[in-house]
Design a protein around this motif. Structure first.
Motif, PDB file in Angstrom:
ATOM      1  N   GLY A 218       0.856  -1.176   0.000  1.00 59.35           N
ATOM      2  CA  GLY A 218       0.000   0.000   0.000  1.00 59.35           C
ATOM      3  C   GLY A 218       0.890   1.222   0.000  1.00 59.35           C
ATOM      4  O   GLY A 218       2.034   1.161   0.459  1.00 59.35           O
ATOM      5  N   LEU A 233      -5.189   1.226  -0.961  1.00 60.77           N
ATOM      6  CA  LEU A 233      -5.217  -0.111  -0.381  1.00 60.77           C
ATOM      7  C   LEU A 233      -4.973  -1.142  -1.477  1.00 60.77           C
ATOM      8  O   LEU A 233      -5.446  -0.984  -2.604  1.00 60.77           O
ATOM      9  N   LYS A 234      -4.265  -2.173  -1.147  1.00 62.73           N
ATOM     10  CA  LYS A 234      -4.025  -3.258  -2.093  1.00 62.73           C
ATOM     11  C   LYS A 234      -4.940  -4.439  -1.764  1.00 62.73           C
ATOM     12  O   LYS A 234      -5.075  -4.829  -0.603  1.00 62.73           O
TER      13      LYS A 234
END
Length: 519
Positions: A218, A233-234
């Motif tokens: 992130g 966000l990942k």
């Protein structure tokens, strides 16, 4: 008004037309709903209502293009839409008078959006009538002209949105929330003691934010159409990001903004943002106790908001899907607000409360961590960002405190950066103040604005006074409080209650006070 016999006859005609007309032309290219509000309530209402009806008619036009017959309920919806279209069209002339006295930037943006709304209404009226008569067949150049016009509109919109100046030299608000009047019944009240705040302004682009932990990735990013730093966000399996919070009280609130990019009808139905309250800071939902709500990101259908909990090592009492259609919201920078009051859990998306579960937190004093988990997105194509995460103790009834102590101070009334424009999600507090004034007409209040230390002393003093005046204006214009019961003042940065050298301290200093004055 309904005409059952008439429309039953048309229903037969429609069915025959759809099944026997293989050369029925394709559906027109969609006119895109404006992504941001103008800030003029009559214009914003006109545009929103126009596109709400446009979306209905467009859906049924799609049925026609696919050869799907309409049923009785569809006929009723279209007939009601025609009635509503007539009412909206009648209000169009009055809207132009709302532009008087507005600056050039706002006039240009309003004119563009009104033109788009007019085009959507024209299409809706023509198409609804043709669908009801079973005569929906568009001219061959509809697609080309619509696409050409849409491209022109988008370019104009882009040019206007990229112009950050106006005649007064003030920056226009950049949020895409609806106007303040939509939030007039919003009842969320944020906590008054900040436990955690992060707008990522102190972090470097490309880095993981300093007050967060993750087991994946992130990074802080900047984006071309919105202000400030955002935390991307990942998405991934069992991948969590966790802010540095290690103790949550029994009563608290959580707020944050969400921004998305690349979501489409191809986005997975399993794409969700999980907001988890947990008993551990480990990278899992929890060890023995947790409670979570998930926001759907898929676009090809309306998906439920899910709520589930887990206590004492076993499944909890709650595992539910709550009916919601937040597809438009997740693509237009929604504000998420959560209130936890002992065992009760409530969640709002913008002004709408979607979750209100009285005993969601089955055991008190065990959930002390907040986590975000993103799942189901295509890497590099579909993206989610968050900003302005605020966790605060309280969320109590400010009305009783004001009546009991004669004054309250709150940092829950938020304004656009460097501006006196109230962010609509702050109106829960303003609404409570209005209820105190309505209950006892002898009460008069002095409204006092305070700022942090960013900027010059003179600018901050003016800003604090303007913000106090804006709160008064909201009480008068939205809640009909008599103006002679309210006075305003501003102290600028002269009375800090927190450290202006920290993000948390600045958030504490940006506040509004309400003080009862002599009768």
């Amino acid at each position: 008004m309904k005409h059952p016999a008439f429309f039953k006859q048309f229903l037969i005609t429609i069915c025959l037309t759809f099944f026997l007309a293989p050369n029925l032309e394709a559906q027109t290219k969609r006119i895109k709903r404006p992504k941001s509000s103008v800030g003029i309530s009559s214009v914003d209402n006109y545009v929103r209502n126009s596109f709400d009806l446009y979306d209905k008619v467009y859906k049924y036009d799609g049925y026609a293009a696919a050869g799907t017959p309409l049923d009785d309920d569809d006929i009723d919806v279209l007939e009601d839409a025609l009635d509503d279209l007539a009412l909206i069209s009648e209000s169009a002339p009055d809207i132009l008078s709302s532009l008087d006295g507005q600056n050039a930037f706002k006039k240009a943006k309003a004119t563009l959006q009104i033109n788009k709304a007019n085009k959507a209404l024209k299409y809706s009226v023509k198409t609804a009538k043709e669908l009801l008569a079973g005569e929906r067949e568009r001219e061959k150049d509809d697609d080309d002209s619509s696409e050409s016009n849409e491209n022109s509109d988008e370019e104009s919109d882009k040019n206007i949105n990229n112009d950050n100046s106006n005649d007064d030299g003030e920056e226009e608000p950049s949020n895409v929330s609806d106007g303040l009047e939509v939030y007039s019944k919003y009842d969320f009240v944020p906590g008054d003691k900040i436990l955690f705040f992060d707008d990522f302004s102190q972090d470097f682009v490309g880095d993981l934010p300093s007050k967060w932990n993750t087991n994946g990735s992130g990074a802080i990013v900047k984006l071309n159409k919105v202000e400030g730093n955002w935390f991307e966000l990942k998405a991934g399996y069992r991948l969590y990001v966790i802010p540095d919070i290690n103790e949550l009280p029994e009563d608290y609130t959580i707020e944050f903004d969400v921004l998305t990019s690349g979501l489409s009808n191809q986005t997975s139905s399993g794409a969700r943002l999980h907001i988890v309250l947990s008993d551990t800071n480990a990278f899992s939902n929890g060890k023995t106790h947790y409670a979570a709500v998930t926001l759907p990101l898929g676009q090809y259908a309306a998906f439920n908001i899910n709520a589930y909990n887990h206590f004492n090592g076993k499944g909890g009492m709650i595992n539910s899907g709550l009916t919601a259609d937040i597809r438009d919201e997740v693509k237009n920078q929604p504000h998420i607000a959560i209130s936890v009051t002992k065992k009760r859990y409530r969640l709002w998306v913008n002004e709408v409360k979607y979750v209100d579960i009285p005993r969601f937190i089955e055991e008190l004093d065990v959930l002390n961590y907040l986590k975000f988990h993103l799942y189901g997105l295509k890497d590099g194509e579909e993206r989610v960002f968050i900003k302005n995460i605020k966790v605060a103790e309280g969320g109590v009834d400010l009305r009783r405190k004001l009546l009991r102590e004669g004054k309250i101070s709150t940092n829950g009334i938020l304004f656009d950066s460097g501006s006196a424009n109230i962010q609509p999600q702050s109106l829960g507090i303003v609404r409570q103040i209005s209820q105190v004034l309505m209950q006892d007409e002898s009460i008069k209040l002095n409204i006092i604005g305070h700022t942090d230390s960013d900027g010059s002393d003179e600018a901050n003093l003016k800003l604090s006074k303007d913000r106090a005046a804006a709160v008064k204006e909201a009480l008068v214009n939205i809640y009909n409080i008599s103006a002679d019961r309210l006075t305003t003042d501003g102290k600028g940065e002269t009375q800090p209650v927190g450290d202006n050298g920290t993000t948390d301290g600045k958030a504490l200093n940006r506040r509004v006070e309400f003080v009862k004055t002599q009768r």
